[in-house]
Design a protein around this motif. Structure first.
Motif, PDB file in Angstrom:
ATOM      1  N   LYS A  49      52.853  30.352  40.408  1.00 44.19           N
ATOM      2  CA  LYS A  49      53.291  31.629  40.992  1.00 44.19           C
ATOM      3  C   LYS A  49      54.019  32.463  39.950  1.00 44.19           C
TER       4      LYS A  49
ATOM      5  N   THR B  27      52.954  36.209  38.250  1.00 39.74           N
ATOM      6  CA  THR B  27      53.740  37.440  38.110  1.00 39.74           C
ATOM      7  C   THR B  27      53.645  38.012  36.698  1.00 39.74           C
ATOM      8  N   TYR B  28      53.366  37.168  35.724  1.00 34.82           N
ATOM      9  CA  TYR B  28      53.171  37.624  34.346  1.00 34.82           C
ATOM     10  C   TYR B  28      51.721  38.037  34.081  1.00 34.82           C
TER      11      TYR B  28
END
Length: 190
Positions: free
Chosen positions: A140, A144-145
């Motif tokens: 997760k 996000t990156y």
């Protein structure tokens, strides 16, 4: 065995002794006598600190599960840095190169232990379920990156990585997979 001699950190010494017996001789050899002999203490010491042997084993498993928090922290700090494949390879190799595979075997082989662990870990296989959570949290974070696609099924990806890596390491007496073999597997999944 000596009696009347105080042991420092008796619980941790007993846990470490149990881990050594488990790794060296397997779950079938893990008895209260084997643990206290390995720890170099009287058998009564184990029963002084734990209600019974399954209680001792349940606390051992929960202690080793709590140690995953350190691995989780390291893995989460690695998010956005280095290679996703390398980060996962390191975590999975460290996890399954440790006592985790033997703990899974131990849990499966002892009904009383499994029943006690169900109180703390109601679903899944203890240690594997927690490791799966660690991997999913990392995935997760990588999502996000933008290093894991936004539409990736993280549940399936995490379960595949944990379950299949466990199978790679499951033969306690055989040759362990190399880091390169684990990396190749992780790369194919990711």
């Amino acid at each position: 065995m000596p009696t009347g001699v105080a042991m420092r950190d008796a619980r941790e010494q007993l846990f470490d002794a149990a881990e050594r017996v488990l790794l060296r001789d397997g779950p079938e050899a893990l008895t209260s006598r084997a643990v206290t002999t390995e720890a170099g203490c009287a058998k009564g010491l184990l029963h002084k600190h734990f209600t019974d042997f399954d209680g001792f084993l349940a606390e051992l498993v929960m202690d080793r599960i709590r140690r995953l928090d350190d691995q989780a922290e390291v893995l989460l700090k690695a998010a956005g840095q280095g290679s996703v494949v390398d980060n996962l390879t390191t975590m999975l190799t460290d996890l399954f190169g440790s006592v985790a595979v033997a703990i899974v075997s131990l849990t499966i082989s002892r009904d009383g232990l499994r029943a006690r662990l169900r109180e703390a870990v109601p679903t899944g296989v203890p240690i594997l379920s927690e490791a799966g959570r660690v991997v999913m949290d990392y995935l997760k974070a990588e999502q996000t990156y933008g290093r894991i696609p936004a539409d990736a099924d993280l549940n399936t990806l995490g379960l595949t990585l944990i379950g299949s890596t466990h199978l790679l390491f499951a033969d306690r007496t055989g040759v362990r997979p190399t880091t390169d073999e684990v990396r190749a597997f992780v790369a194919s999944v990711v």
